[in-house]
Design a protein around this motif. Structure first.
Motif, mmCIF file in Angstrom:
data_model
loop_
_atom_site.group_PDB
_atom_site.id
_atom_site.type_symbol
_atom_site.label_atom_id
_atom_site.label_comp_id
_atom_site.label_asym_id
_atom_site.label_seq_id
_atom_site.Cartn_x
_atom_site.Cartn_y
_atom_site.Cartn_z
ATOM 1 N N TRP A 1 0.856 -1.180 0.000
ATOM 2 C CA TRP A 1 0.000 0.000 0.000
ATOM 3 C C TRP A 1 0.886 1.221 0.000
ATOM 4 C CZ3 TRP A 1 0.600 -3.647 3.591
ATOM 5 C CH2 TRP A 1 1.209 -3.290 4.791
ATOM 6 N N ASN A 2 0.324 2.328 -0.436
ATOM 7 C CA ASN A 2 1.080 3.571 -0.534
ATOM 8 C C ASN A 2 0.106 4.716 -0.281
ATOM 9 O OD1 ASN A 2 3.211 5.323 -1.120
ATOM 10 N ND2 ASN A 2 2.668 5.425 -3.277
ATOM 11 N N VAL A 3 0.300 5.445 0.809
ATOM 12 C CA VAL A 3 -0.581 6.555 1.173
ATOM 13 C C VAL A 3 0.247 7.842 1.105
ATOM 14 C CG1 VAL A 3 -2.062 7.552 2.956
ATOM 15 C CG2 VAL A 3 -1.938 5.050 2.676
ATOM 16 N N CYS A 4 -0.195 8.786 0.271
ATOM 17 C CA CYS A 4 0.511 10.062 0.110
ATOM 18 C C CYS A 4 -0.482 11.203 0.215
ATOM 19 C CB CYS A 4 1.187 10.128 -1.260
ATOM 20 S SG CYS A 4 2.464 8.888 -1.500
ATOM 21 N N ILE A 5 -0.016 12.332 0.754
ATOM 22 C CA ILE A 5 -0.869 13.519 0.821
ATOM 23 C C ILE A 5 -0.211 14.662 0.050
ATOM 24 C CG2 ILE A 5 -2.072 12.887 2.934
ATOM 25 C CD1 ILE A 5 -0.232 14.826 4.432
ATOM 26 N N TYR A 6 -1.061 15.564 -0.428
ATOM 27 C CA TYR A 6 -0.615 16.661 -1.276
ATOM 28 C C TYR A 6 -1.350 17.940 -0.880
ATOM 29 C CZ TYR A 6 0.636 12.600 -4.101
ATOM 30 O OH TYR A 6 1.135 11.392 -4.526
ATOM 31 N N THR A 7 -0.762 19.064 -1.273
ATOM 32 C CA THR A 7 -1.382 20.370 -1.105
ATOM 33 C C THR A 7 -1.451 21.055 -2.455
ATOM 34 O OG1 THR A 7 -1.254 22.523 0.009
ATOM 35 C CG2 THR A 7 0.835 21.483 -0.550
ATOM 36 N N ASP A 8 -2.379 21.990 -2.609
ATOM 37 C CA ASP A 8 -2.427 22.772 -3.840
ATOM 38 C C ASP A 8 -1.678 24.095 -3.688
ATOM 39 O OD1 ASP A 8 -4.201 24.061 -2.174
ATOM 40 O OD2 ASP A 8 -5.866 24.067 -3.575
ATOM 41 N N GLU A 9 -1.076 24.320 -2.528
ATOM 42 C CA GLU A 9 -0.326 25.553 -2.298
ATOM 43 C C GLU A 9 1.114 25.383 -2.769
ATOM 44 O OE1 GLU A 9 -0.548 26.846 1.744
ATOM 45 O OE2 GLU A 9 -2.713 27.106 1.674
ATOM 46 N N PRO A 10 1.641 26.348 -3.527
ATOM 47 C CA PRO A 10 3.044 26.270 -3.922
ATOM 48 C C PRO A 10 3.955 26.452 -2.701
ATOM 49 C CG PRO A 10 1.999 28.276 -4.787
ATOM 50 C CD PRO A 10 0.955 27.510 -4.070
ATOM 51 N N ALA A 11 5.182 25.986 -2.828
ATOM 52 C CA ALA A 11 6.154 26.179 -1.750
ATOM 53 C C ALA A 11 6.332 27.678 -1.522
ATOM 54 C CB ALA A 11 7.480 25.538 -2.123
ATOM 55 N N ASN A 12 6.488 28.056 -0.283
ATOM 56 C CA ASN A 12 6.716 29.451 0.109
ATOM 57 C C ASN A 12 5.538 30.372 -0.216
ATOM 58 O OD1 ASN A 12 9.346 28.803 1.029
ATOM 59 N ND2 ASN A 12 10.036 28.868 -1.098
ATOM 60 N N TYR A 13 4.349 29.790 -0.326
ATOM 61 C CA TYR A 13 3.154 30.621 -0.576
ATOM 62 C C TYR A 13 2.886 31.500 0.623
ATOM 63 C CZ TYR A 13 -1.790 31.748 -1.264
ATOM 64 O OH TYR A 13 -2.986 32.409 -1.385
ATOM 65 N N ASP A 14 2.699 32.779 0.401
ATOM 66 C CA ASP A 14 2.488 33.711 1.516
ATOM 67 C C ASP A 14 1.002 33.856 1.823
ATOM 68 O OD1 ASP A 14 1.896 35.075 -0.823
ATOM 69 O OD2 ASP A 14 2.659 37.002 -0.084
ATOM 70 N N ALA A 15 0.404 32.750 2.212
ATOM 71 C CA ALA A 15 -1.020 32.730 2.535
ATOM 72 C C ALA A 15 -1.296 33.662 3.698
ATOM 73 C CB ALA A 15 -1.454 31.308 2.882
ATOM 74 N N PRO A 16 -2.369 34.419 3.618
ATOM 75 C CA PRO A 16 -2.709 35.296 4.735
ATOM 76 C C PRO A 16 -3.096 34.464 5.953
ATOM 77 C CG PRO A 16 -4.457 35.308 3.096
ATOM 78 C CD PRO A 16 -3.329 34.499 2.517
ATOM 79 N N LYS A 17 -2.768 34.952 7.105
ATOM 80 C CA LYS A 17 -3.111 34.298 8.359
ATOM 81 C C LYS A 17 -4.449 34.818 8.832
ATOM 82 C CE LYS A 17 0.895 32.277 8.523
ATOM 83 N NZ LYS A 17 1.026 31.112 7.720
ATOM 84 N N LEU A 18 -5.467 33.960 8.781
ATOM 85 C CA LEU A 18 -6.803 34.350 9.226
ATOM 86 C C LEU A 18 -7.004 33.892 10.660
ATOM 87 C CD1 LEU A 18 -8.727 33.262 6.015
ATOM 88 C CD2 LEU A 18 -7.868 35.540 6.592
ATOM 89 N N SER A 19 -7.673 34.692 11.429
ATOM 90 C CA SER A 19 -7.893 34.303 12.831
ATOM 91 C C SER A 19 -9.130 33.497 12.988
ATOM 92 C CB SER A 19 -7.963 35.549 13.700
ATOM 93 O OG SER A 19 -8.841 36.488 13.173
#
Length: 116
Positions: free
Chosen positions: A98-116
């Motif tokens: 078996w092989n379990v992998c996870i992924y994100t759609d955010e590029p590396a170093n994405y400066d996503a805003p920090k929401l509270s």
């Protein structure tokens, strides 16, 4: 961009066990789909096409989770841990690999805003 986590969990059944393993994996869908952070959780089996001839294990879950915490909480549920113990880790289990992998759609170093 989002905090979503995309998971592909692939399974290679032992010889002659593909249908049985697929059925067991389908049985995990109803309870998982009840989890608050679960956006998609569907087990699929590979089919043939001349336009998609890549290498893969023949059974795969395609999952989308609201965030990493939701995915990690899912992995710690008793039903999921019992599945891996009984059908993957046990000598008489149905999965050879078996092989379990996870992924994100955010590029590396994405400066996503920090929401509270």
């Amino acid at each position: 961009m989002s905090k979503k986590v995309y998971c592909v969990a692939q399974f290679l059944p032992k010889a002659g066990k593909e249908a049985e393993l697929f059925k067991v994996l389908q049985s995990l869908e109803p309870n998982t789909l009840r989890e608050d952070g679960c956006l998609q959780y569907v087990v699929t089996r590979q089919i043939q096409s001349p336009f998609a001839d890549g290498e893969s294990f023949p059974i795969a879950f395609n999952e989308i989770w609201a965030d990493l915490a939701s995915f990690e909480a899912h992995c710690q549920r008793a039903e999921i841990k019992a599945f891996f113990e009984q059908y993957c880790l046990a000598e008489n289990g149905l999965a050879a690999r078996w092989n379990v992998c996870i992924y994100t759609d955010e590029p590396a170093n994405y400066d996503a805003p920090k929401l509270s």
